[in-house]
Design a protein around this motif. Structure first.
Motif, PDB file in Angstrom:
ATOM      1  N   ASN A 127       0.821  -1.211   0.000  1.00  0.00           N
ATOM      2  CA  ASN A 127       0.000   0.000   0.000  1.00  0.00           C
ATOM      3  C   ASN A 127       0.852   1.258   0.000  1.00  0.00           C
ATOM      4  OD1 ASN A 127      -2.656   1.463   0.610  1.00  0.00           O
ATOM      5  ND2 ASN A 127      -1.345   2.130   2.274  1.00  0.00           N
TER       6      ASN A 127
ATOM      7  N   GLY B  22      -0.060   5.245   0.928  1.00  0.00           N
ATOM      8  CA  GLY B  22      -1.153   6.055   1.465  1.00  0.00           C
ATOM      9  C   GLY B  22      -1.221   7.470   0.922  1.00  0.00           C
ATOM     10  N   ASN B  23      -2.434   8.005   0.894  1.00  0.00           N
ATOM     11  CA  ASN B  23      -2.693   9.419   0.620  1.00  0.00           C
ATOM     12  C   ASN B  23      -1.994   9.947  -0.633  1.00  0.00           C
ATOM     13  OD1 ASN B  23      -4.187   9.494   3.026  1.00  0.00           O
ATOM     14  ND2 ASN B  23      -2.351   9.927   4.216  1.00  0.00           N
TER      15      ASN B  23
ATOM     16  N   GLU C 176      -8.435   6.802  -0.419  1.00  0.00           N
ATOM     17  CA  GLU C 176      -7.301   7.723  -0.339  1.00  0.00           C
ATOM     18  C   GLU C 176      -5.967   7.053  -0.657  1.00  0.00           C
ATOM     19  OE1 GLU C 176      -7.957  11.007   2.862  1.00  0.00           O
ATOM     20  OE2 GLU C 176      -8.380   9.085   3.816  1.00  0.00           O
ATOM     21  N   SER C 177      -5.974   5.748  -0.781  1.00  0.00           N
ATOM     22  CA  SER C 177      -4.722   5.009  -0.932  1.00  0.00           C
ATOM     23  C   SER C 177      -4.664   4.236  -2.237  1.00  0.00           C
ATOM     24  CB  SER C 177      -4.549   4.021   0.226  1.00  0.00           C
ATOM     25  OG  SER C 177      -4.573   4.681   1.461  1.00  0.00           O
TER      26      SER C 177
ATOM     27  N   SER D  93      -2.560   0.706  -3.974  1.00  0.00           N
ATOM     28  CA  SER D  93      -1.745  -0.478  -3.737  1.00  0.00           C
ATOM     29  C   SER D  93      -1.195  -0.968  -5.064  1.00  0.00           C
ATOM     30  CB  SER D  93      -2.568  -1.604  -3.095  1.00  0.00           C
ATOM     31  OG  SER D  93      -2.777  -1.379  -1.730  1.00  0.00           O
TER      32      SER D  93
ATOM     33  N   PRO E  14      -5.656  -0.133   3.389  1.00  0.00           N
ATOM     34  CA  PRO E  14      -4.246  -0.425   3.143  1.00  0.00           C
ATOM     35  C   PRO E  14      -3.936  -1.912   3.302  1.00  0.00           C
ATOM     36  CG  PRO E  14      -4.460   1.491   4.534  1.00  0.00           C
ATOM     37  CD  PRO E  14      -5.838   0.896   4.414  1.00  0.00           C
TER      38      PRO E  14
END
Length: 200
Positions: free
Chosen positions: A7, A9-10, A116-117, A119, A160
């Motif tokens: 993952n 993030g953001n 928001e993430s 992968s 995530p």
């Protein structure tokens, strides 16, 4: 080869009908993960891990939440509507969303911060001994990824995927032991060769 998922993030954006974000970031330590065997570890992806050659050797989908039935874009061996760019920060993906319900829904989820993430799914060639190294610092194993063999997908995700890892069938301790054994063998060969030269 084992397919792994990681993952970032953001990092997602949706402007007008374009969706993009970082699928992977270089030189940043992950949070602490747990292998299938229960060992705690962190990992870092080096800039050498993903190259244009990696992209050209991979058939990469952009999937909503890694769902194979929810295809948003595709980069098949370097060509397609999924644009993948490698820069100093990592692997950035971007595509122009289709005019369909799935793409519109994905854009709304990103705009409203429901998603928001990102992968990405990848694999490492287990026969390539230079593809990864293991060490231990302050009681935590450190995995350094130097070469990714294939990329499978990049995905905007709800949750995530860093809590667990399928990084190895064998234990981390065994991988490190094998790595140390290889170093010992190479060192012994150097010493043997030096001895041969000294005796001449």
């Amino acid at each position: 080869m084992i397919k792994e998922i990681r993952n970032v993030g953001n990092s997602l954006i949706c402007k007008q009908n374009k969706i993009g974000g970082y699928a992977a970031r270089f030189n940043e330590f992950s949070e602490i993960m747990t292998s299938k065997n229960g060992e705690k570890f962190k990992e870092i992806i080096l800039p050498t891990a993903i190259t244009n050659e990696t992209i050209k050797n991979s058939d990469i989908f952009c999937l909503l939440n890694h769902d194979k039935d929810k295809v948003l874009a595709r980069c098949k061996y370097g060509k397609g509507n999924l644009k993948l760019t490698i820069n100093n920060y990592g692997l950035f993906y971007e595509f122009e969303a289709f005019d369909d319900d799935l793409s519109k829904h994905t854009c709304e989820l990103i705009k409203n911060k429901v998603i928001e993430s990102s992968s990405f799914a990848f694999s490492i060639n287990p026969n390539d001994k230079g593809a990864q190294t293991w060490s231990k610092e302050n009681g935590i194993y450190i995995r350094t990824i130097k070469k990714i063999d294939k990329l499978y997908d990049v995905s905007p995700v709800y949750t995530p995927a860093y809590s667990t890892s399928t990084c190895s069938i064998r234990s981390i301790a065994e991988l490190i032991q094998n790595q140390n054994n290889d170093i010992q063998i190479k060192l012994q060969k150097i010493l043997d060769r030096a001895k041969e030269l000294a005796e001449k």
